[in-house]
Design an enzyme around this catalytic site. Structure first.
Site, PDB file in Angstrom:
ATOM      1  N   LYS A  76     -83.147 -21.220  83.187  1.00 39.38           N
ATOM      2  CA  LYS A  76     -83.773 -19.908  82.951  1.00 39.38           C
ATOM      3  C   LYS A  76     -84.949 -20.264  82.236  1.00 39.38           C
ATOM      4  O   LYS A  76     -85.211 -21.394  81.524  1.00 39.38           O
ATOM      5  CB  LYS A  76     -82.826 -19.297  81.819  1.00 39.38           C
ATOM      6  CG  LYS A  76     -83.192 -17.783  81.671  1.00 39.38           C
ATOM      7  CD  LYS A  76     -82.246 -17.109  80.693  1.00 39.38           C
ATOM      8  CE  LYS A  76     -82.763 -15.768  80.295  1.00 39.38           C
ATOM      9  NZ  LYS A  76     -81.606 -15.048  79.230  1.00 39.38           N
ATOM     10  N   SER A 151     -80.209 -10.539  80.622  1.00 45.64           N
ATOM     11  CA  SER A 151     -81.617 -10.863  81.091  1.00 45.64           C
ATOM     12  C   SER A 151     -81.444 -12.073  82.103  1.00 45.64           C
ATOM     13  O   SER A 151     -82.608 -12.306  82.508  1.00 45.64           O
ATOM     14  CB  SER A 151     -82.310 -11.187  79.673  1.00 45.64           C
ATOM     15  OG  SER A 151     -81.804 -12.279  79.107  1.00 45.64           O
ATOM     16  N   SER A 175     -76.599 -11.316  77.734  1.00 52.38           N
ATOM     17  CA  SER A 175     -77.610 -11.770  78.759  1.00 52.38           C
ATOM     18  C   SER A 175     -77.023 -12.705  79.726  1.00 52.38           C
ATOM     19  O   SER A 175     -77.610 -13.175  80.891  1.00 52.38           O
ATOM     20  CB  SER A 175     -78.843 -12.293  78.319  1.00 52.38           C
ATOM     21  OG  SER A 175     -79.511 -10.990  78.093  1.00 52.38           O
TER      22      SER A 175
END
Lengths: 488, 103
Positions: A76, A151, A175
C-alpha cells in the site's frame, strides 16, 4: 495460476518448479494486461522487481530460503520505502522519496520477499471506496463500475484480480477488512500494538494498524508471522504480550465447542438482505462444524461511528500538521510570507476528504470544545471497549458481517460524506477497542463478494485464524475468481 | 461559535473559514461554501454522543492498559543530515529555507 496461494507458491519455489524471477514475470504480465483498467497499482518498477527476484533466487541457491523467499508482495502506498516514491495517494506528497524503510518493509526484505509495487488507496487512508485517491479511483475486479472498498482498495483489488498473490494494507476504521470483504479476499487486522507503525504514514495514531491481505487464511498467517513483533523504536508497539504460533493456529481448523458470539446490533434490519443471508448461512455452517452460536449484545455499537469520527479526525488534524511545505512534499509557488506558504500549500495539496477531516478534527480540539468532543468521545470509547470485554466473558470469538452492503457504484456516495462514513459501521468499533479481526469471503450477492468478520479478544489472533481456517476448509468460495477478459 | 453547555453540545453553525485558518488551510470561497455545510452536518451527527451518560467513565487514550515503555537515551542513527534534507522543497547551507519571518 495467478490465483495460486502464497503458501502454494512458496512450496513450488522450494521444490524448484518455478524461480522467483519467473514468478515475478507471471504477475508483471498480469499487471501489464489489467492495471490500465483496474488502477490497482500507482507505482510499478519492473526492473527493480526483477532485480529483487533475481537476488532472492541467488540467496536461495547460496543460503537457503527465508520465510517469504521470492514471494511478490504488493505494498500500500502508505508504507515508506527507500525505493520508489511513497505518496499516500496525495498531491501533497507527489514525488516524495522516503529516506528510510518502514519497520515492516525491513522485515519483509529480511524475509526475502519481493516488494511488488505500490498500491492505490484513499488519500491518506481517508475513505471507504478508494475514490479520494489523487491518482484516480481503483476498480472492483468483480464489476469495474464499482468501488473495491477502501482505504486499502488497490491492495484488495490486486490480490482479488490475481495481479499479486498478497499485499500489505493498513486498517484505521476497517481499511483492510472492508475492501477485503468487497473484493472477496482475506484481510487480517492484528491487535493494536502487535505490528510496528514506524514508517507507516500516520493517520490516527491510536487506531492505525498494518496487516496482511491475502487469498487464504493460511497465507494471512504466513505474512502475519513476519510482520508481527515488538519494535523498540515504536512506543506503541507492545513487547510483553503472548506470542502467536501462527502455523499451529491455522492448523487447528477446529470449531468444536467454540462459542461464537452473534451480536444483535450487527444483524439489524437496515442491512442488505442478501448480505445478511450469506452471513447467517456461514454461522449455520460453523454450527454444523460443532460451534455454539450465542446471542450477545454490544449495546454501544450505534455510537461507534460518531466516536470514531471525532477521534480519528482529531488525531489526523495533529498528524497532518507536518505537511507545511517546508521539510518535504508540495510547496506553493512564490509564497508572500510564512502564513501564505502554509495555507496555500495545504489548500493546493490536500483533497476535499482530507480537508473535511482536518477541519472536523481542528474544531473538535479547539479551545472551548475539547471536553465536549474529543474527551467525550474518548469516554464513549471506554464504553465500547467494555462492551467487548463483557462479551468475551461469554464467548470465544464474535462473528458479524464485515460490511452491511456489497460493493457500491463508483460515484454513488461521493456527494454525501456522512453516508460514506456509515459504510464503516461494522468495522470501526474493533479499532476503537484495539482488537484483532479478520474478514474472509462467505458468499456472493448478484455476483459480488460478501465478507464474514471474526473478532477476538486482544492478542488472540490464533482464535481468528483457527475459526476462519475451519470455515474456509468447509466451503469453496476461494475457488471463485473474477472474469477479467473484458478489462484487458 | 459558542462554548458547550453542561448538558452537552448542540448542533451549531460553525464558521468554516475560522476553523480553516486554525488548521492553516486557505479555502477558496467555493470550497468554503461546500465544506461549511458538510462540516456542520458531520458535527450534528457526532452530537449524538452528548446523549450518552459518561459520568465516572475514564477516557481511553490507548486501547490497552500498558505503560509507556522507555529506552536508553543513546544515539542510534548517526549524521544523516543531507539524506534527510533531500526531500525538502528548498535548502541552503544545510538549512530549510522559508520566507522571511521578521521584517
Amino acid at each position: 495460476m495467478p490465483f495460486t496461494s502464497l503458501c502454494e507458491w512458496s512450496r513450488r519455489l522450494s521444490a524448484g518448479e518455478i524461480s522467483a524471477v519467473e514468478l515475478a514475470r507471471l504477475y508483471l504480465e498480469r499487471v501489464a494486461r489489467y492495471n490500465g483498467r483496474l488502477n490497482a497499482f500507482v507505482h510499478h518498477d519492473e526492473e527493480a522487481i526483477l532485480e529483487q527476484a533475481a537476488a532472492s533466487d541467488a540467496h536461495r541457491a547460496k543460503h537457503g530460503a527465508r520465510a517469504l523467499e521470492g514471494l511478490p508482495i504488493a505494498i500500500k502506498d502508505i508504507f515508506c520505502t527507500r525505493e520508489g516514491p511513497t505518496q499516500c495517494c496525495s498531491n501533497i506528497l507527489r514525488g516524495y522519496q522516503a529516506p528510510y524503510d518502514a519497520h515492516v518493509i525491513t522485515l519483509l526484505k529480511e524475509a526475502g520477499a519481493v516488494l511488488f509495487g505500490k498500491t492505490n488507496m484513499d488519500e491518506f487512508a481517508m475513505g471507504s471506496s478508494n475514490e479520494t485517491s489523487a491518482f484516480g479511483p481503483c476498480r472492483n475486479p468483480w464489476d469495474a463500475e464499482r468501488i473495491p472498498g477502501g482505504s486499502s482498495g488497490g491492495s484488495a483489488c490486486a490480490v482479488a484480480a490475481g495481479l499479486a498473490p498478497a499485499a500489505l494494507g493498513t486498517d484505521t476504521g476497517g481499511s483492510i477488512r472492508q475492501p477485503a470483504s468487497l473484493c472477496g479476499i482475506t484481510g487480517l487486522k492484528p491487535t493494536y500494538g502487535r505490528v510496528s507503525r514506524r514508517g507507516i504514514i500516520a493517520f490516527a495514531s491510536s487506531l492505525d494498524q498494518a496487516g496482511p491481505m491475502t487469498r487464504s487464511v493460511e497465507d494471512a498467517a504466513l505474512l502475519a508471522s513476519v510482520l508481527c513483533g515488538h519494535d523498540p523504536a515504536d512506543a506503541t508497539s507492545v513487547s510483553n504480550v503472548p506470542q502467536i504460533d501462527w502455523k499451529a493456529a491455522v492448523g487447528r481448523q477446529d470449531l468444536k465447542g467454540v462459542r461464537i458470539g452473534r451480536p444483535r446490533e450487527y444483524f439489524s434490519e437496515g442491512m442488505d438482505a442478501g448480505v445478511l443471508g450469506c452471513v447467517e448461512r456461514a454461522l449455520e455452517c460453523c454450527q454444523g462444524l460443532g460451534a455454539e452460536i450465542v446471542d450477545i449484545s454490544l449495546p454501544h455499537t450505534e455510537a461507534a461511528v460518531a466516536t470514531y469520527y471525532v477521534i480519528a479526525p482529531s488525531e489526523a488534524s495533529a498528524n497532518l500538521a507536518r505537511y507545511d511545505g517546508v521539510r518535504f512534499g508540495h510547496r506553493c509557488e512564490q509564497p508572500r510570507d510564512l502564513l501564505d506558504l502554509y495555507t496555500r500549500t495545504r489548500d493546493e495539496g490536500f483533497g476535499p476528504e482530507v480537508k473535511r477531516r482536518i477541519l472536523t478534527g481542528t474544531f473538535a480540539l479547539s479551545s472551548g470544545y475539547y471536553d465536549a468532543y474529543y474527551l467525550k468521545a474518548q469516554k464513549v470509547r471506554t464504553l465500547i471497549r467494555q462492551d467487548f470485554l463483557r462479551a468475551f466473558e461469554q464467548v470465544d470469538v464474535i462473528a458479524t458481517p464485515t460490511s452491511p452492503v456489497t460493493a457500491f457504484r463508483i460515484g454513488e456516495k461521493t456527494n454525501d460524506p456522512l453516508t460514506m462514513y456509515l459504510a464503516d459501521v461494522f468495522t470501526i468499533a474493533v479499532n476503537l477497542a484495539g482488537l484483532p479481526a479478520l474478514s474472509q469471503p462467505c458468499g456472493f450477492v448478484d455476483g459480488l463478494p460478501v465478507g464474514l468478520q471474526w473478532i477476538a479478544p486482544a492478542w488472540r489472533e490464533d482464535r481468528l485464524l483457527s475459526a476462519a481456517a475451519a470455515y474456509e476448509k468447509a466451503t469453496d468460495w476461494l475457488s471463485r475468481t473474477p472474469e477479467l477478459e473484458a478489462m484487458a | 461559535m459558542r462554548p458547550s453547555s453542561d448538558r452537552g453540545f448542540d448542533a451549531m453553525n460553525v464558521d468554516v473559514m475560522k476553523v480553516a485558518m486554525l488548521a492553516r488551510i486557505r479555502l477558496t470561497k467555493d470550497e468554503a461554501d461546500e465544506l461549511g455545510p458538510q462540516l456542520n452536518k458531520i458535527l450534528a451527527y457526532v452530537d449524538k454522543l452528548s446523549g450518552i451518560d459518561t459520568e465516572d467513565v475514564p477516557p481511553t487514550a490507548h486501547p490497552h492498559d500498558v505503560a509507556m515503555p522507555l529506552r536508553a537515551d543513546v544515539v542510534s542513527n548517526g549524521n544523516r543530515r543531507d539524506e534527510l534534507l533531500a526531500p525538502a522543497p528548498e535548502v541552503e547551507n544545510g538549512l530549510y529555507v522559508v520566507p522571511k519571518v521578521i521584517e
